[in-house]
Design a protein around this motif. Structure first.
Motif, PDB file in Angstrom:
ATOM      1  N   HIS A  54      -6.739   4.585   7.215  1.00  0.00           N
ATOM      2  CA  HIS A  54      -7.520   3.612   7.883  1.00  0.00           C
ATOM      3  C   HIS A  54      -6.851   2.375   8.050  1.00  0.00           C
ATOM      4  CE1 HIS A  54      -7.809   3.039   3.505  1.00  0.00           C
ATOM      5  NE2 HIS A  54      -7.922   1.552   3.789  1.00  0.00           N
ATOM      6  N   ALA A  55      -5.511   2.429   7.777  1.00  0.00           N
ATOM      7  CA  ALA A  55      -4.607   1.108   7.800  1.00  0.00           C
ATOM      8  C   ALA A  55      -3.297   1.476   8.151  1.00  0.00           C
ATOM      9  CB  ALA A  55      -4.733   0.261   6.587  1.00  0.00           C
ATOM     10  N   THR A  56      -2.280   0.658   8.536  1.00  0.00           N
ATOM     11  CA  THR A  56      -0.813   0.712   8.437  1.00  0.00           C
ATOM     12  C   THR A  56      -0.018   0.751   7.266  1.00  0.00           C
ATOM     13  OG1 THR A  56      -0.594  -1.625   8.932  1.00  0.00           O
ATOM     14  CG2 THR A  56      -0.868  -0.048  10.998  1.00  0.00           C
ATOM     15  N   HIS A  57      -0.617   0.089   6.198  1.00  0.00           N
ATOM     16  CA  HIS A  57       0.078   0.432   5.038  1.00  0.00           C
ATOM     17  C   HIS A  57      -0.841   0.334   3.730  1.00  0.00           C
ATOM     18  CE1 HIS A  57      -0.581  -3.628   6.171  1.00  0.00           C
ATOM     19  NE2 HIS A  57      -0.770  -3.970   4.825  1.00  0.00           N
ATOM     20  N   TRP A  58      -0.482   0.660   2.756  1.00  0.00           N
ATOM     21  CA  TRP A  58      -1.051   0.741   1.399  1.00  0.00           C
ATOM     22  C   TRP A  58      -1.373  -0.841   0.872  1.00  0.00           C
ATOM     23  CZ3 TRP A  58      -3.617   4.886   0.142  1.00  0.00           C
ATOM     24  CH2 TRP A  58      -3.064   6.053   0.530  1.00  0.00           C
ATOM     25  N   SER A  59      -2.720  -1.049   0.357  1.00  0.00           N
ATOM     26  CA  SER A  59      -2.861  -2.358  -0.277  1.00  0.00           C
ATOM     27  C   SER A  59      -2.940  -1.815  -1.802  1.00  0.00           C
ATOM     28  CB  SER A  59      -4.209  -2.880   0.186  1.00  0.00           C
ATOM     29  OG  SER A  59      -5.244  -2.104   0.018  1.00  0.00           O
ATOM     30  N   ILE A  60      -3.103  -2.775  -2.537  1.00  0.00           N
ATOM     31  CA  ILE A  60      -3.249  -2.395  -3.934  1.00  0.00           C
ATOM     32  C   ILE A  60      -4.289  -1.671  -4.329  1.00  0.00           C
ATOM     33  CG2 ILE A  60      -3.626  -3.516  -6.380  1.00  0.00           C
ATOM     34  CD1 ILE A  60      -1.521  -5.382  -6.067  1.00  0.00           C
ATOM     35  N   ARG A  61      -5.694  -2.233  -3.653  1.00  0.00           N
ATOM     36  CA  ARG A  61      -6.979  -1.771  -3.708  1.00  0.00           C
ATOM     37  C   ARG A  61      -7.192  -0.464  -3.251  1.00  0.00           C
ATOM     38  NH1 ARG A  61      -7.735  -7.032  -3.266  1.00  0.00           N
ATOM     39  NH2 ARG A  61      -9.453  -8.003  -4.477  1.00  0.00           N
ATOM     40  N   SER A  62      -6.352   0.040  -2.040  1.00  0.00           N
ATOM     41  CA  SER A  62      -6.447   1.366  -1.396  1.00  0.00           C
ATOM     42  C   SER A  62      -5.536   2.386  -2.138  1.00  0.00           C
ATOM     43  CB  SER A  62      -5.911   1.235   0.081  1.00  0.00           C
ATOM     44  OG  SER A  62      -4.630   0.852   0.081  1.00  0.00           O
ATOM     45  N   MET A  63      -4.456   1.731  -2.752  1.00  0.00           N
ATOM     46  CA  MET A  63      -3.605   2.705  -3.648  1.00  0.00           C
ATOM     47  C   MET A  63      -4.360   3.023  -4.965  1.00  0.00           C
ATOM     48  SD  MET A  63      -1.198   4.526  -4.203  1.00  0.00           S
ATOM     49  CE  MET A  63      -0.170   4.192  -2.651  1.00  0.00           C
ATOM     50  N   ALA A  64      -4.986   2.048  -5.616  1.00  0.00           N
ATOM     51  CA  ALA A  64      -5.747   2.328  -6.762  1.00  0.00           C
ATOM     52  C   ALA A  64      -7.065   3.226  -6.449  1.00  0.00           C
ATOM     53  CB  ALA A  64      -6.268   1.005  -7.352  1.00  0.00           C
ATOM     54  N   LYS A  65      -7.614   3.192  -5.263  1.00  0.00           N
ATOM     55  CA  LYS A  65      -8.680   4.176  -4.883  1.00  0.00           C
ATOM     56  C   LYS A  65      -8.135   5.482  -4.683  1.00  0.00           C
ATOM     57  CE  LYS A  65     -12.591   4.908  -1.675  1.00  0.00           C
ATOM     58  NZ  LYS A  65     -13.297   4.174  -0.723  1.00  0.00           N
ATOM     59  N   ARG A  66      -6.994   5.808  -3.980  1.00  0.00           N
ATOM     60  CA  ARG A  66      -6.550   7.017  -3.876  1.00  0.00           C
ATOM     61  C   ARG A  66      -5.896   7.547  -4.889  1.00  0.00           C
ATOM     62  NH1 ARG A  66      -4.453  11.132  -3.297  1.00  0.00           N
ATOM     63  NH2 ARG A  66      -3.202  12.131  -1.615  1.00  0.00           N
ATOM     64  N   SER A  67      -5.192   6.740  -5.677  1.00  0.00           N
ATOM     65  CA  SER A  67      -4.385   7.634  -6.993  1.00  0.00           C
ATOM     66  C   SER A  67      -5.532   7.516  -8.336  1.00  0.00           C
ATOM     67  CB  SER A  67      -3.321   6.675  -7.255  1.00  0.00           C
ATOM     68  OG  SER A  67      -3.613   5.247  -8.080  1.00  0.00           O
ATOM     69  N   GLY A  68      -6.546   6.961  -8.109  1.00  0.00           N
ATOM     70  CA  GLY A  68      -7.454   7.174  -9.500  1.00  0.00           C
ATOM     71  C   GLY A  68      -7.054   5.965 -10.477  1.00  0.00           C
ATOM     72  N   LEU A  69      -6.148   5.101 -10.176  1.00  0.00           N
ATOM     73  CA  LEU A  69      -5.585   4.049 -11.404  1.00  0.00           C
ATOM     74  C   LEU A  69      -6.205   2.875 -11.178  1.00  0.00           C
ATOM     75  CD1 LEU A  69      -1.949   5.161 -11.295  1.00  0.00           C
ATOM     76  CD2 LEU A  69      -3.668   5.971 -13.003  1.00  0.00           C
ATOM     77  N   ASN A  70      -6.347   1.833 -11.978  1.00  0.00           N
ATOM     78  CA  ASN A  70      -7.050   0.530 -11.738  1.00  0.00           C
ATOM     79  C   ASN A  70      -5.852  -0.351 -11.005  1.00  0.00           C
ATOM     80  OD1 ASN A  70      -5.189  -1.023 -13.728  1.00  0.00           O
ATOM     81  ND2 ASN A  70      -6.463   0.269 -15.160  1.00  0.00           N
ATOM     82  N   ARG A  71      -6.445  -1.314 -10.506  1.00  0.00           N
ATOM     83  CA  ARG A  71      -5.331  -2.270  -9.679  1.00  0.00           C
ATOM     84  C   ARG A  71      -4.429  -2.811 -10.431  1.00  0.00           C
ATOM     85  NH1 ARG A  71      -9.838  -5.894  -6.898  1.00  0.00           N
ATOM     86  NH2 ARG A  71     -10.656  -5.738  -9.009  1.00  0.00           N
ATOM     87  N   ASN A  72      -4.520  -3.063 -11.844  1.00  0.00           N
ATOM     88  CA  ASN A  72      -3.487  -3.646 -12.465  1.00  0.00           C
ATOM     89  C   ASN A  72      -2.089  -3.052 -12.729  1.00  0.00           C
ATOM     90  OD1 ASN A  72      -4.728  -6.247 -12.603  1.00  0.00           O
ATOM     91  ND2 ASN A  72      -5.795  -5.645 -14.697  1.00  0.00           N
ATOM     92  N   THR A  73      -2.707  -1.479 -12.803  1.00  0.00           N
ATOM     93  CA  THR A  73      -1.628  -0.595 -13.110  1.00  0.00           C
ATOM     94  C   THR A  73      -0.711  -0.235 -11.969  1.00  0.00           C
ATOM     95  OG1 THR A  73      -3.008   0.495 -14.756  1.00  0.00           O
ATOM     96  CG2 THR A  73      -1.258   2.123 -13.822  1.00  0.00           C
ATOM     97  N   VAL A  74      -1.497  -0.207 -10.649  1.00  0.00           N
ATOM     98  CA  VAL A  74      -0.995  -0.078  -9.351  1.00  0.00           C
ATOM     99  C   VAL A  74       0.012  -1.207  -9.341  1.00  0.00           C
ATOM    100  CG1 VAL A  74      -1.032   0.265  -6.918  1.00  0.00           C
ATOM    101  CG2 VAL A  74      -2.514   1.422  -8.562  1.00  0.00           C
ATOM    102  N   HIS A  75      -0.420  -2.412  -9.487  1.00  0.00           N
ATOM    103  CA  HIS A  75       0.497  -3.687  -9.315  1.00  0.00           C
ATOM    104  C   HIS A  75       1.856  -3.517 -10.200  1.00  0.00           C
ATOM    105  CE1 HIS A  75       1.687  -7.807  -8.436  1.00  0.00           C
ATOM    106  NE2 HIS A  75       1.503  -8.101  -9.907  1.00  0.00           N
ATOM    107  N   ARG A  76       1.658  -3.273 -11.580  1.00  0.00           N
ATOM    108  CA  ARG A  76       2.875  -3.151 -12.542  1.00  0.00           C
ATOM    109  C   ARG A  76       3.629  -1.883 -11.918  1.00  0.00           C
ATOM    110  NH1 ARG A  76      -1.254  -3.670 -16.375  1.00  0.00           N
ATOM    111  NH2 ARG A  76      -1.256  -1.314 -16.614  1.00  0.00           N
TER     112      ARG A  76
END
Length: 277
Positions: A54-76
């Protein structure tokens, strides 16, 4: 590096007991890591090799939803691997078949200029706009940035011709309403009168059409001490005066409000004495 006797003694004793294994860090206190290396690799691989539907690039929220991790973990994870999907940059490759030859010529002038010669980086900064906001600026305050209206009044434009001395950093400049061959020839006359007659003059220029017209060729024939060196196609970044133009724009032109385009106004702001023609 300053070390205490206690620190040196500790590591020496660990080495005596465990040899090289004693030089590794011991387990640190705290909760054990719950994110496995495989999960970290999964996030990095998704970021580098896929895009969301649905987008041209990943955001922290979309990656967290896709990977099953929380946003802070994706950010780290992204910060650890210096990944910034929201950012992008542009580049351009020169197609000049003589790129290497021209590059060596210009860099050679910078590093080893000829004896009794002056190397000048020449270009024009066109369409400098005299902009005035429709309302007075609201100054910066604690907790509030400077604010200005988005709309403005345009009071004309001007073009700045500049020649940067590659050795001393001084500027020979001139302001014109337009930037045609006629104005460029007038600027060459200004350089001719400003440079001592006993010096050869090497000009570094880009491939703008006004630099190569028959009128300029005739002028050069009458002034044999001038030697032109052209940057490769799509490589005007080799011209040092471009860096000066960037500083001028960032420090003086970008945020100034003006109601007219007289030369002295621009020159006083920039801090250089540039004659107007």
């Amino acid at each position: 590096m300053h070390l205490t006797k206690q620190c040196v003694g500790k590591w020496r004793s660990r080495f005596v007991k465990k040899r090289r294994d004693g030089l590794f860090d011991e387990p640190r206190p705290g909760a054990p890591r719950i994110i496995s290396d495989a999960k970290v690799e999964h996030v990095v691989t998704l970021t580098l090799e896929s895009i969301p539907h649905h987008a041209t690039h990943w955001s922290i929220r979309s990656m967290a939803k896709r990977s099953g991790l929380n946003r802070n973990t994706v950010h780290r994870i992204w910060r650890a691997f210096a990944l910034q999907p929201h950012r992008r940059d542009n580049f351009k490759l020169s197609t000049d078949p003589l790129f290497i030859e021209k590059l060596r010529d210009i860099v050679g002038l910078y590093l080893n200029p000829p004896e009794r010669a002056l190397v000048l980086c020449v270009d024009e900064k066109s369409q400098i706009q005299a902009l005035d906001r429709t309302q007075p600026l609201l100054p910066m305050r604690p907790g509030q940035v400077e604010r200005r209206t988005h709309d403005y009044r345009r009071h004309g434009t001007t073009s700045l011709f500049a020649a940067l001395d590659a050795k001393s950093g001084t500027i020979i400049g001139q302001l014109h309403r337009r930037h045609r061959t006629l104005e460029f020839r007038k600027f060459l006359d200004t350089i001719e009168s400003a440079v001592p007659a006993n010096l050869q003059v090497h000009l570094i220029l880009d491939n703008y059409a006004t630099h190569k017209t028959p009128r300029i060729h005739r002028w050069l024939v009458k002034h044999p001490r001038f030697h032109l060196h052209f940057t490769p196609t799509s490589a005007s970044w080799l011209n040092l005066v471009e860096r000066w133009f960037a500083l001028l724009t960032e420090r003086q032109i970008k945020r100034v409000n003006v109601t007219s385009i007289p030369g002295p106004r621009l020159c006083v702001l920039a801090g250089w004495n540039i004659p107007q023609r």
